[in-house]
Enzyme design. Structure first.
Site, PDB file in Angstrom:
ATOM      1  N   ARG A 228     -44.950 -24.427 -14.133  1.00 44.50           N
ATOM      2  CA  ARG A 228     -46.106 -25.285 -13.842  1.00 44.50           C
ATOM      3  C   ARG A 228     -47.358 -24.423 -13.918  1.00 44.50           C
ATOM      4  NH1 ARG A 228     -49.129 -26.141  -9.135  1.00 44.50           N
ATOM      5  NH2 ARG A 228     -49.916 -28.254  -8.766  1.00 44.50           N
ATOM      6  N   LEU A 229     -48.227 -24.732 -14.877  1.00 47.70           N
ATOM      7  CA  LEU A 229     -49.459 -23.975 -15.059  1.00 47.70           C
ATOM      8  C   LEU A 229     -50.504 -24.522 -14.092  1.00 47.70           C
ATOM      9  CD1 LEU A 229     -49.640 -23.601 -18.948  1.00 47.70           C
ATOM     10  CD2 LEU A 229     -48.368 -22.251 -17.274  1.00 47.70           C
ATOM     11  N   ASP A 230     -50.635 -23.849 -12.956  1.00 48.29           N
ATOM     12  CA  ASP A 230     -51.505 -24.326 -11.887  1.00 48.29           C
ATOM     13  C   ASP A 230     -52.974 -24.188 -12.280  1.00 48.29           C
ATOM     14  OD1 ASP A 230     -52.056 -25.031  -9.005  1.00 48.29           O
ATOM     15  OD2 ASP A 230     -52.967 -23.036  -9.080  1.00 48.29           O
ATOM     16  N   ALA A 231     -53.746 -25.261 -12.051  1.00 45.26           N
ATOM     17  CA  ALA A 231     -55.204 -25.243 -12.263  1.00 45.26           C
ATOM     18  C   ALA A 231     -55.587 -24.691 -13.631  1.00 45.26           C
ATOM     19  CB  ALA A 231     -55.876 -24.428 -11.158  1.00 45.26           C
ATOM     20  N   VAL A 232     -54.785 -24.999 -14.638  1.00 48.89           N
ATOM     21  CA  VAL A 232     -54.941 -24.362 -15.944  1.00 48.89           C
ATOM     22  C   VAL A 232     -56.248 -24.744 -16.642  1.00 48.89           C
ATOM     23  CG1 VAL A 232     -53.687 -26.152 -17.226  1.00 48.89           C
ATOM     24  CG2 VAL A 232     -53.699 -23.797 -18.073  1.00 48.89           C
TER      25      VAL A 232
END
Length: 579
Positions: A228-232
């Site tokens: 999960r690419l957080d705040a991408v």
């Protein structure tokens, strides 16, 4: 002849980094993966794909490492329900319940170790957070930078506080720049999009990208199946812009996708961008080159709006517009998560007056409204901090329908095209944790209650009243959903108009078709399904009974019906999803 992926990687990085650095990054990608490009030949998504969202310590068992206790409960109770478990950041951290990471490669002391994580992996696929936009101010990286260590030179973004940054889109009402004292006594104003403890990484420095590729490889080699690419969306910063969804950011997402594809097996890239719908789905790219899975952020607030107003019109119109770009990408459908219910995704879907109505209902139910700084309009609502069950119940005149209303909202989410994701506190029927908010002073704590193991076991054993009712009926919904191929993400969906108070979605084709009908009100209604549903499909698979007529189907308050052809046992299998 040069590999195709290397040519693609070079093209993606052209203009971002000097040619020599691009060659070094490609060499590093090849070294870390030890593989040539591998396109996963199997089906990426299927009807058995249902995900669980949890913290590593969402269930507590005295002094035992929480991951060990969770692994036992998951193996005993969750294998018929979920294919993948998303363990929210389980690394050492300094704030934000895990999202200010101090060390990307260690499991947080007290939770357990990598062996505990891999024990869960024996029964489920796993998703981990790649917190790639920022790192803790107390991390070795930030401390090394402030100390002037050459290895961390230009790892972070310094800016002049007198510069005009009003165009920068902010997710929170906090200062964009934070002062830090360097070892030489000077002050560095560092870019901190989310909080003073979360310092943004500088991806214009190729060394930062190399470090994060190493972290990515580390997770994949530990057996993590989805990242999960957080705040991408905030990844790349450029003066004079919003610093959100920049072309450079999309190019880096494509590079991470390319990198993940070098590893064997099913590896999924999941983007988390809590923004309006059009911006959100831009992370699908062309359907083949960016995220495999995109969080369906408009869904939680739009379902809430639907149930509080007893009107499906806006939801039906919006759902009809949803289209996956290819069989290799899909939405992650959810109603609740560890965060609040984002309202930015409602922009363009409801007006300010309608949003104001939602906010008043939520505040009356004990919820909290968090704000963000808008460059043009000042403070604006950003998210509603409340548990989803209390949010849905805020519109009820009859409290005894609390479970029915909540479960109808969950069924609606489960029946839509995409992969459903369930937050663990929703599964256990947890309401607002006001004591937690009072203790931490943070609004998001309202939905982050830690469940003692004995309490969880009482819920599952039917000893906790309405919470046990929610558990029993929710788990039945999950088994039902996982048993029917028509619910696969790539199966067709259409949305017949059955009036403004009844939501209907038709899934699948031919004899597999399912006609899913949900009353979103606390009133008894009649619906005419004859214009679109054949007479032979009047068997309610969910209840196991035949309805006498498709022309006048009587629906109890918040009733859930799934019509189809009669079939043999549709109970769920007991193994992890194999899609």
């Amino acid at each position: 002849m040069r590999s195709k992926w290397k040519i693609q990687a070079e093209e993606l990085m052209k203009g971002l980094y000097p040619p020599r650095e691009i060659d070094r990054i490609i060499d590093l990608m090849e070294h870390l993966s030890e593989e040539e490009e591998r396109d996963f030949p199997g089906q990426l998504f299927g009807h058995k794909d249902v995900w669980l969202i949890t913290y590593g310590d969402s269930i507590l068992d005295g002094n035992r490492p929480p991951l060990e206790a969770f692994a036992e409960i998951a193996e005993a109770a969750f294998t018929p329900l979920f294919s993948l478990i998303h363990i929210l950041p389980f690394f050492p951290y300094s704030s934000d319940d895990g999202f200010a990471v101090t060390d990307y490669t260690r499991v947080r002391p007290g939770l357990g170790g990598w062996k505990s994580v891999q024990k869960i992996e024996d029964s489920f696929f796993l998703m981990a957070d790649l917190v790639l936009n920022h790192i803790s101010s107390r991390s070795e990286w930030v401390l090394g930078y402030l100390a002037g260590e050459p290895a961390y030179k230009d790892f972070f973004i310094e800016a002049d506080p007198s510069e005009d940054t009003t165009l920068v889109v902010r997710p929170r009402s906090l200062p964009l720049l934070t002062p830090f004292q360097k070892k030489d006594g000077s002050t560095a104003w560092l870019w901190t999009t989310f909080s003073s403890d979360q310092v943004d990484l500088n991806y214009a420095n190729p060394e930062v990208l190399k470090k994060m590729l190493e972290v990515t490889a580390f997770y994949l080699k530990k057996g993590i199946s989805a990242l999960r690419l957080d705040a991408v969306g905030f990844l790349w910063k450029k003066k004079g812009t919003t610093c959100l969804h920049l072309e450079e950011t999309h190019r880096l997402v494509k590079l991470f996708r390319l990198f993940c594809d070098l590893f064997p097996g099913k590896r999924l890239l999941v983007t988390e961008t809590n923004v309006p719908h059009k911006e959100n789905i831009s992370y699908f790219g062309n359907g083949e080159d960016e995220a495999h899975v995109v969080y369906n952020f408009p869904l939680p607030p739009l379902i809430l709006y639907t149930f509080l107003n007893g009107d499906v019109s806006k939801l039906r119109f919006w759902a009809s517009s949803l289209k996956a770009l290819s069989p290799r990408c899909t939405f992650l459908n959810f109603t609740a998560s560890h965060d609040g219910i984002g309202v930015r995704p409602l922009e363009g879907l409801i007006d300010d007056e309608e949003l104001g109505y939602l906010i008043r209902k939520i505040e009356k139910a004990g919820g909290i409204v968090s704000t963000r700084d808008d460059p043009r309009r000042g403070k604006k609502p950003y998210e509603l901090n409340i548990t989803y069950i209390d949010a849905i119940a805020s519109g009820l005149a009859r409290e005894e329908l609390r479970a029915e209303a909540f479960l109808a909202s969950q069924a609606l989410m489960l029946f839509l095209p995409g992969i459903p994701a369930v937050y663990i506190n929703s599964l256990f029927g947890v309401g607002n944790w006001a004591e937690g908010v009072e203790s931490t002073g943070r609004a998001r704590t309202i939905n982050r209650y830690k469940i003692p193991r004995r309490e969880a076991e009482r819920v599952m054993a039917g000893q906790e009243g309405h919470r046990s009712e929610i558990w029993a009926r929710y788990t039945r919904l999950l088994r039902f959903r996982r048993a029917l191929p028509a619910f696969a993400p790539d199966k067709p969906a259409r949305y017949p108009d059955t009036g403004k108070r009844v939501f209907t979605v038709v899934r699948g084709e031919g004899e597999e078709q399912l006609f899913c009908v949900i009353n979103v009100t606390e009133k008894r209604l009649e619906a005419d399904l004859s214009p679109f549903m054949p007479e032979s499909f009047t068997y309610d698979l969910f209840k196991g009974e035949k309805r006498p007529s498709r022309k006048r189907v009587t629906l109890s308050p918040f009733e859930i019906c799934v019509f189809g052809l009669p079939r043999r046992d549709i109970s769920v299998d007991s193994g992890r999803g194999d899609n």
